[in-house]
Scaffold this motif. Structure first.
Motif, short mmCIF file in Angstrom:
data_model
loop_
_atom_site.label_atom_id
_atom_site.label_comp_id
_atom_site.label_asym_id
_atom_site.label_seq_id
_atom_site.Cartn_x
_atom_site.Cartn_y
_atom_site.Cartn_z
N TYR A 123 23.80 22.30 92.81
CA TYR A 123 22.87 21.28 91.78
C TYR A 123 23.65 21.32 91.66
O TYR A 123 23.38 19.33 91.44
CB TYR A 123 22.54 22.26 90.50
N GLY A 128 20.30 23.58 84.22
CA GLY A 128 19.75 22.75 85.50
C GLY A 128 19.62 21.92 85.25
O GLY A 128 20.46 21.12 84.36
N ASP A 134 12.13 26.95 90.34
CA ASP A 134 12.94 28.25 90.13
C ASP A 134 12.97 28.85 91.72
O ASP A 134 12.00 29.01 92.16
CB ASP A 134 12.33 29.60 89.23
N VAL A 183 16.00 24.78 87.23
CA VAL A 183 16.94 26.02 86.77
C VAL A 183 17.70 26.98 87.45
O VAL A 183 17.86 27.22 88.48
CB VAL A 183 15.75 26.80 85.72
#
Length: 388
Positions: A101, A138, A242, A91
């Motif tokens: 990411y 995410g 996380d 996330v």
């Protein structure tokens, strides 16, 4: 003196799959462990996550093969290992992590990984009840999954024995025997065995075993705690990760944490302490549960009434750059490292076991050469993967 082709030191997440791969290919294999049975070191402390969505080629390739082995295990061998292919979800609650990411995905997709970055709506669908405040999105990688470490370890052990591998427990290795610059076997507290190859797969004890061969490996264990809840109705599919750091003046700071719901409905969770706890202390602490509970409830408030069954503490055999050390060494023929898994031995083990067979059998593929270069004892440990 009993004679073998290969002796593996350590009956854990790497040693047992390696024994299976070797024995199934006709290699006479002995596994030695100082503990009373299979998977009694830190493999039993693993929480069961299995992902190929790393940011290093070596780990991607090894875990891609591991996922193939986990996902086909029941069909091939008949054992239920609790395999669930429900994916991983990292996330993002700030721009830095979203950018990281998205950058990682470009690299990961170049190796054929099935992963995408999604906005908040998709993440809320994947993790019902997730805290929406400042949620940016995410990643989701549906091919990743989870399975029971103990079920798999024991299934793998049984299959390795069926294939001809031998196991000796309560037998500590005290000396690695050498002759003319090559290993010739090992000496235990009970007796001696001869072998052409000796595999160091000793997990948290890898450094001590390597010293028996006058080899220094930069593997230093750190303690990590985990826990498991009562079973509840399934409502989460992916492993939730996380990576935000947590500040907690009362119970201690932390880095990333992660949790998932297993095939029996239990929530299994783990946290990375900051600073790391170096050493071999496996005694769980009173501060861990309130520390991680606060973080998990903030992310997913519906967990607040969850009843916890137990917590435990295990060891990560860490290296300076967070990657394993695998392969042959200079000046001692027949000795092979399979150490420093950094808490990822369970997901790396099946793929790594097959690689160890190919090293022994001198049948390396071009990709194997790249893997062994990246995981060499003689690499630059100052370079970390993008998402360690």
């Amino acid at each position: 003196m009993e004679s073998y082709d290969v002796i593996i030191i350590g009956a854990g997440s790497v040693g047992v799959p390696a024994a299976l791969a070797l024995a199934e290919n006709g290699i006479k294999t002995l596994v030695l462990d100082s503990l009373p049975s299979v998977s009694q070191g830190d493999n039993k402390h693993a929480i069961g996550g299995i992902r190929a969505t790393h940011t290093q080629r070596a780990k991607i390739w090894l875990c891609q093969r591991s996922i193939e082995i986990f996902s086909s295990w029941k069909e091939k061998y008949g054992d239920d290992i609790g395999w669930l292919q429900n994916g991983y979800c990292f996330v993002a609650y700030n721009q830095e992590h979203e950018d990281l990411y998205k950058k990682n995905i470009i690299f990961q997709k170049s190796f054929g990984l099935n992963i995408e970055y999604y906005g908040p709506e998709k993440i809320k669908e994947l993790i019902p009840g997730i805290n929406e405040d400042e949620l940016l999105g995410g990643t989701f990688s549906p091919d990743d999954g989870n399975a029971s470490p103990l079920l798999f370890a024991n299934a793998c052990y049984r299959q390795a024995k069926t294939a001809g591998a031998e196991f000796r427990f309560n037998e500590k290795v005290v000396k690695i025997l050498t002759e003319n610059g090559n290993v010739s076997g090992v000496q235990t507290e009970r007796t001696s065995y001869s072998a052409t190859f000796v595999i160091n797969a000793a997990g948290a004890q890898a450094k001590e075993i390597a010293k028996l061969a006058n080899i220094d490996v930069p593997v230093n264990p750190t303690s990590h705690e985990a826990g498991i809840s009562e079973p509840v109705k399934h409502f989460i599919k992916p492993m939730v990760v996380d990576i935000r750091p947590g500040k907690d003046a009362k119970f201690g700071d932390s880095n990333n944490y992660y949790f998932y719901q297993n095939n029996e409905g239990q929530i299994i969770f783990c946290l990375t302490p900051n600073p790391p706890f170096y050493g071999t202390d496996r005694k769980e602490t009173s501060k861990y549960l309130p520390q991680i509970a606060k973080r998990m409830i903030t992310l997913l408030p519906r967990l607040k009434n969850l009843k916890i069954r137990r917590t435990w503490r295990g060891l990560y055999p860490d290296t300076p750059d967070g990657a394993p050390i695998v392969g042959k060494v200079k000046n001692l023929g027949g000795y092979i490292n399979a150490v420093g898994m950094c808490g990822q031995g369970y997901m790396l083990g099946p793929g790594l076991g097959e690689l160890i067979y190919r090293i022994v059998n001198n049948s390396l593929t071009p990709n194997d050469g790249i893997i062994l270069e990246e995981l060499s004892l003689y690499r630059d440990f100052g370079q970390e993967e993008m998402l360690k």
